[in-house]
Design an enzyme around this catalytic site. Structure first.
Site, mmCIF file in Angstrom:
data_model
loop_
_atom_site.group_PDB
_atom_site.id
_atom_site.type_symbol
_atom_site.label_atom_id
_atom_site.label_comp_id
_atom_site.label_asym_id
_atom_site.label_seq_id
_atom_site.Cartn_x
_atom_site.Cartn_y
_atom_site.Cartn_z
ATOM 1 N N ASP A 69 -8.584 0.835 -1.624
ATOM 2 C CA ASP A 69 -7.586 1.807 -0.574
ATOM 3 C C ASP A 69 -6.648 0.836 -0.074
ATOM 4 O O ASP A 69 -7.173 -0.178 0.393
ATOM 5 C CB ASP A 69 -8.507 2.529 0.275
ATOM 6 C CG ASP A 69 -8.165 3.674 0.896
ATOM 7 O OD1 ASP A 69 -7.334 4.422 0.069
ATOM 8 O OD2 ASP A 69 -8.070 3.753 2.099
ATOM 9 N N LYS A 174 5.748 -10.645 -6.823
ATOM 10 C CA LYS A 174 4.722 -9.769 -5.687
ATOM 11 C C LYS A 174 3.501 -10.172 -5.850
ATOM 12 O O LYS A 174 2.576 -10.273 -4.935
ATOM 13 C CB LYS A 174 5.333 -8.457 -6.065
ATOM 14 C CG LYS A 174 4.425 -7.338 -5.171
ATOM 15 C CD LYS A 174 4.466 -5.854 -5.343
ATOM 16 C CE LYS A 174 3.461 -5.182 -4.375
ATOM 17 N NZ LYS A 174 3.475 -3.775 -4.387
ATOM 18 N N HIS A 179 -0.867 -8.325 -0.541
ATOM 19 C CA HIS A 179 -2.169 -7.993 -0.217
ATOM 20 C C HIS A 179 -3.229 -7.633 -1.202
ATOM 21 O O HIS A 179 -4.442 -7.882 -1.155
ATOM 22 C CB HIS A 179 -1.876 -6.661 0.893
ATOM 23 C CG HIS A 179 -1.095 -5.467 0.185
ATOM 24 N ND1 HIS A 179 0.093 -5.954 -0.311
ATOM 25 C CD2 HIS A 179 -1.239 -4.415 -0.053
ATOM 26 C CE1 HIS A 179 0.487 -4.834 -1.005
ATOM 27 N NE2 HIS A 179 -0.309 -3.946 -0.722
HETATM 28 P P1 ITT Z 1 -5.943 6.129 -5.429
HETATM 29 O O1 ITT Z 1 -6.472 6.586 -4.122
HETATM 30 O O2 ITT Z 1 -5.980 7.013 -6.624
HETATM 31 O O3 ITT Z 1 -6.289 4.767 -5.760
HETATM 32 P P2 ITT Z 1 -3.235 6.494 -3.917
HETATM 33 O O4 ITT Z 1 -1.913 6.229 -4.315
HETATM 34 O O5 ITT Z 1 -3.773 7.452 -3.223
HETATM 35 O O6 ITT Z 1 -4.275 6.011 -5.226
HETATM 36 P P3 ITT Z 1 -4.376 4.942 -1.564
HETATM 37 O O7 ITT Z 1 -4.973 5.927 -1.082
HETATM 38 O O8 ITT Z 1 -4.843 3.707 -1.557
HETATM 39 O O9 ITT Z 1 -3.706 5.219 -3.194
HETATM 40 O O10 ITT Z 1 -2.800 5.067 -0.999
HETATM 41 C C1 ITT Z 1 -2.145 3.679 -0.694
HETATM 42 C C2 ITT Z 1 -0.554 4.206 -0.524
HETATM 43 O O11 ITT Z 1 -0.094 3.249 0.228
HETATM 44 C C3 ITT Z 1 0.280 4.277 -1.815
HETATM 45 O O12 ITT Z 1 0.384 5.735 -2.220
HETATM 46 C C4 ITT Z 1 1.384 3.551 -1.222
HETATM 47 O O13 ITT Z 1 2.248 4.547 -0.708
HETATM 48 C C5 ITT Z 1 1.192 2.490 -0.229
HETATM 49 N N1 ITT Z 1 1.047 1.171 -0.728
HETATM 50 C C6 ITT Z 1 -0.477 0.587 -1.108
HETATM 51 N N2 ITT Z 1 -0.104 -0.633 -1.611
HETATM 52 C C7 ITT Z 1 1.292 -0.388 -1.790
HETATM 53 C C8 ITT Z 1 2.125 -1.642 -2.334
HETATM 54 O O14 ITT Z 1 1.762 -2.742 -2.895
HETATM 55 N N3 ITT Z 1 3.562 -1.305 -2.358
HETATM 56 C C9 ITT Z 1 4.081 -0.391 -1.845
HETATM 57 N N4 ITT Z 1 3.167 0.856 -1.193
HETATM 58 C C10 ITT Z 1 1.880 0.612 -1.184
#
Ligand code: ITT
Length: 198
Positions: A69, A174, A179
């Site tokens: 997450d 990247k 992170h």
């Molecule tokens: P899963 O739950 O299926 O893993 P998700 O897209 O819902 O996929 P998250 O709940 O972890 O993933 O939400 C993370 C969001 O944060 C993601 O959709 C992006 O909008 C943002 N995010 C996370 N990491 C990022 C990155 O490396 N670059 C840009 N945006 C990022």
């Protein structure tokens, strides 16, 4: 036997990044297509990472499973969009999420006031494990989107030492500093060490 884990995600961009970060030593498998994950209900990244892994473990037995997450936390917005980063605008739409965030930050005129951090938490679950790995990176939210690579908020997240947004960087660039790469390199080391110990 080659080390492997299932990645409990539906986000293909995450999968791609994580596969590149981990490299060839560990095989990463996606959940079967017919599995739909429930809405994320946790209050922290840790909780959500665990919930994703635990959910997939109901279908896949005796394997390592990793839930991930992540989110973007803007200092002056008390950590928004935070754990709701994926659906900040009310929709799973990167462009709309960015527009909403930039609008909320329109009165923050100095670079210093636009400080933010990306955080990833990975939860390794299964085969008797429940371990968390965290990665963070600090940057600034730009005044407008720049660059075409990556996903999510990448076009508005600038790394100060480099002067580029994540979306202006090549994937390899990247993945060296992100992170996600900090968290998953720790996870990789942990799994390899465990495998060596037998
Ligand atoms: P899963 O739950 O299926 O893993 P998700 O897209 O819902 O996929 P998250 O709940 O972890 O993933 O939400 C993370 C969001 O944060 C993601 O959709 C992006 O909008 C943002 N995010 C996370 N990491 C990022 C990155 O490396 N670059 C840009 N945006 C990022």
């Amino acid at each position: 036997m080659k080390l492997c884990f299932y990645l409990a995600t539906k986000n293909k961009n995450k999968f791609k990044e994580i596969r590149e970060i981990i490299g060839e030593e560990i095989e990463i498998l996606l959940p079967p297509d017919n599995i739909e994950f429930p809405e994320e209900k946790g209050k922290t990244l840790e909780e959500n990472a665990f919930l994703k892994a635990e959910y997939l473990s109901r279908f896949i037995k005796n394997e390592y499973i990793v839930g991930e997450d992540s989110g973007l936390f803007v200092e002056k917005l008390n950590g928004l969009p935070g754990i709701n980063s994926a659906i900040f605008s009310g929709e799973r739409d990167d462009k709309k999420n960015i527009e909403k965030l930039l609008y909320m930050m329109k009165d923050l005129k100095t670079k210093e006031s636009r400080k933010a951090r990306f955080i990833t938490v990975a939860c390794l679950f299964g085969k008797g494990e429940k371990v968390f790995f965290k990665g963070e990176i600090e940057g600034y939210i730009t005044f407008e989107p720049r660059g075409l690579n990556g996903f999510g908020y990448d076009p508005i997240f600038e790394i100060p030492e480099i002067g580029k947004t994540f979306a202006e960087m090549k994937t390899e660039e990247k993945n060296k500093i992100s992170h996600r790469s900090i968290a998953f390199k720790k996870l990789k080391e942990y799994l390899i060490k465990k495998a060596k110990e037998g």
